[in-house]
Design a protein around this motif. Structure first.
Motif, mmCIF file in Angstrom:
data_model
loop_
_atom_site.group_PDB
_atom_site.id
_atom_site.type_symbol
_atom_site.label_atom_id
_atom_site.label_comp_id
_atom_site.label_asym_id
_atom_site.label_seq_id
_atom_site.Cartn_x
_atom_site.Cartn_y
_atom_site.Cartn_z
ATOM 1 N N GLU A 87 70.488 73.064 71.484
ATOM 2 C CA GLU A 87 70.773 72.261 70.294
ATOM 3 C C GLU A 87 69.933 72.672 69.088
ATOM 4 O O GLU A 87 70.176 72.210 67.975
ATOM 5 C CB GLU A 87 70.544 70.778 70.593
ATOM 6 C CG GLU A 87 71.604 70.139 71.488
ATOM 7 C CD GLU A 87 71.551 70.638 72.919
ATOM 8 O OE1 GLU A 87 72.614 70.724 73.560
ATOM 9 O OE2 GLU A 87 70.436 70.960 73.407
ATOM 10 N N ASP A 88 68.935 73.509 69.300
ATOM 11 C CA ASP A 88 68.115 73.984 68.188
ATOM 12 C C ASP A 88 68.752 75.162 67.458
ATOM 13 O O ASP A 88 68.224 75.612 66.433
ATOM 14 C CB ASP A 88 66.726 74.387 68.690
ATOM 15 C CG ASP A 88 65.937 73.212 69.230
ATOM 16 O OD1 ASP A 88 65.152 73.413 70.192
ATOM 17 O OD2 ASP A 88 66.096 72.094 68.696
ATOM 18 N N THR A 89 69.852 75.667 67.978
ATOM 19 C CA THR A 89 70.553 76.767 67.319
ATOM 20 C C THR A 89 71.043 76.338 65.948
ATOM 21 O O THR A 89 71.588 75.255 65.779
ATOM 22 C CB THR A 89 71.740 77.228 68.173
ATOM 23 O OG1 THR A 89 71.250 77.829 69.373
ATOM 24 C CG2 THR A 89 72.594 78.236 67.427
ATOM 25 N N GLY A 90 70.840 77.215 64.965
ATOM 26 C CA GLY A 90 71.320 76.920 63.621
ATOM 27 C C GLY A 90 70.580 77.739 62.587
ATOM 28 O O GLY A 90 69.696 78.530 62.918
ATOM 29 N N THR A 91 70.961 77.518 61.347
ATOM 30 C CA THR A 91 70.262 78.148 60.240
ATOM 31 C C THR A 91 69.218 77.176 59.729
ATOM 32 O O THR A 91 69.535 76.020 59.436
ATOM 33 C CB THR A 91 71.231 78.525 59.111
ATOM 34 O OG1 THR A 91 72.240 79.394 59.623
ATOM 35 C CG2 THR A 91 70.494 79.217 57.978
ATOM 36 N N TYR A 92 67.992 77.643 59.643
ATOM 37 C CA TYR A 92 66.879 76.798 59.226
ATOM 38 C C TYR A 92 66.513 77.109 57.770
ATOM 39 O O TYR A 92 66.311 78.279 57.415
ATOM 40 C CB TYR A 92 65.678 77.003 60.129
ATOM 41 C CG TYR A 92 65.829 76.318 61.471
ATOM 42 C CD1 TYR A 92 66.744 76.795 62.414
ATOM 43 C CD2 TYR A 92 65.093 75.185 61.788
ATOM 44 C CE1 TYR A 92 66.921 76.158 63.632
ATOM 45 C CE2 TYR A 92 65.258 74.538 63.003
ATOM 46 C CZ TYR A 92 66.170 75.036 63.920
ATOM 47 O OH TYR A 92 66.334 74.394 65.129
ATOM 48 N N TYR A 93 66.443 76.061 56.980
ATOM 49 C CA TYR A 93 66.125 76.176 55.557
ATOM 50 C C TYR A 93 64.833 75.431 55.260
ATOM 51 O O TYR A 93 64.583 74.363 55.825
ATOM 52 C CB TYR A 93 67.227 75.561 54.707
ATOM 53 C CG TYR A 93 68.589 76.167 54.873
ATOM 54 C CD1 TYR A 93 69.481 75.686 55.843
ATOM 55 C CD2 TYR A 93 69.021 77.212 54.059
ATOM 56 C CE1 TYR A 93 70.742 76.235 55.995
ATOM 57 C CE2 TYR A 93 70.283 77.758 54.200
ATOM 58 C CZ TYR A 93 71.134 77.262 55.176
ATOM 59 O OH TYR A 93 72.390 77.802 55.313
ATOM 60 N N CYS A 94 64.045 75.959 54.366
ATOM 61 C CA CYS A 94 62.926 75.169 53.881
ATOM 62 C C CYS A 94 63.269 74.643 52.496
ATOM 63 O O CYS A 94 63.986 75.295 51.727
ATOM 64 C CB CYS A 94 61.619 75.950 53.869
ATOM 65 S SG CYS A 94 61.493 77.265 52.670
#
Length: 120
Positions: A87-94
Motif C-alpha cells: 500500500e506504500d506504492t505511489g508517487t511521493y511529493y514533498c
C-alpha cells in the motif's frame, strides 16, 4: 521556491528506504513541510508533516513506520520508511507552505515533481 525529491525506487515488502527533498528559495522562518503520496488511481494524500516548531503529524496507517525529519539547515526534508507494504506504492511529493492548514487544505503551497516508490 524549488523542491526536488529523491530516494525513490523499487523495494521489497518489509524493506526500508529514505526519501529526501531538497528545498531552496524559501525565505520565511515559519513553515510546514510535508510528504504526500499518490497511489495509482487514487487522489493524493498527506502522510506526514513537520512544522517549524518541530511538531510532527502522521497519517494513522503509517504511524510507527514513517519518520519525517528536517536537517539542521532546514533545507532538506526526509522521510524514513520502514517495513514497507504494498500500500506504500505511489508517487511521493514533498510540499512546503507557511502553515500546515494551508499546505494540506489550501492551494498556495509549493510542490516538487515527485519520486516514485514501488513495493513488490
Amino acid at each position: 521556491v524549488q523542491l526536488v525529491e529523491s530516494g525513490g525506487g523499487s523495494v521489497q515488502a518489509g524493506g526500508s528506504l529514505r526519501l529526501s527533498c531538497a528545498a531552496s528559495g524559501y525565505l520565511h522562518s515559519s513553515y510546514c513541510m510535508g510528504w504526500f503520496r499518490q497511489a495509482p488511481g487514487k487522489e493524493r494524500e498527506g502522510v506526514a508533516s513537520i512544522g517549524s516548531d518541530g511538531t510532527t503529524t502522521y497519517k494513522d496507517s503509517v504511524k510507527g513506520r514513517f519518520i519525517i525529519s528536517v536537517d539542521n539547515s532546514k533545507t532538506t526534508l526526509y522521510l524514513q520508511i520502514s517495513n514497507v507494504t504494498l500500500e506504500d506504492t505511489g508517487t511521493y511529493y514533498c510540499g512546503l507552505d507557511r502553515g500546515c492548514a494551508s499546505l494540506f487544505y489550501g492551494d498556495s503551497g509549493h510542490w516538487g515533481q515527485g519520486t516514485q516508490v514501488t513495493v513488490s
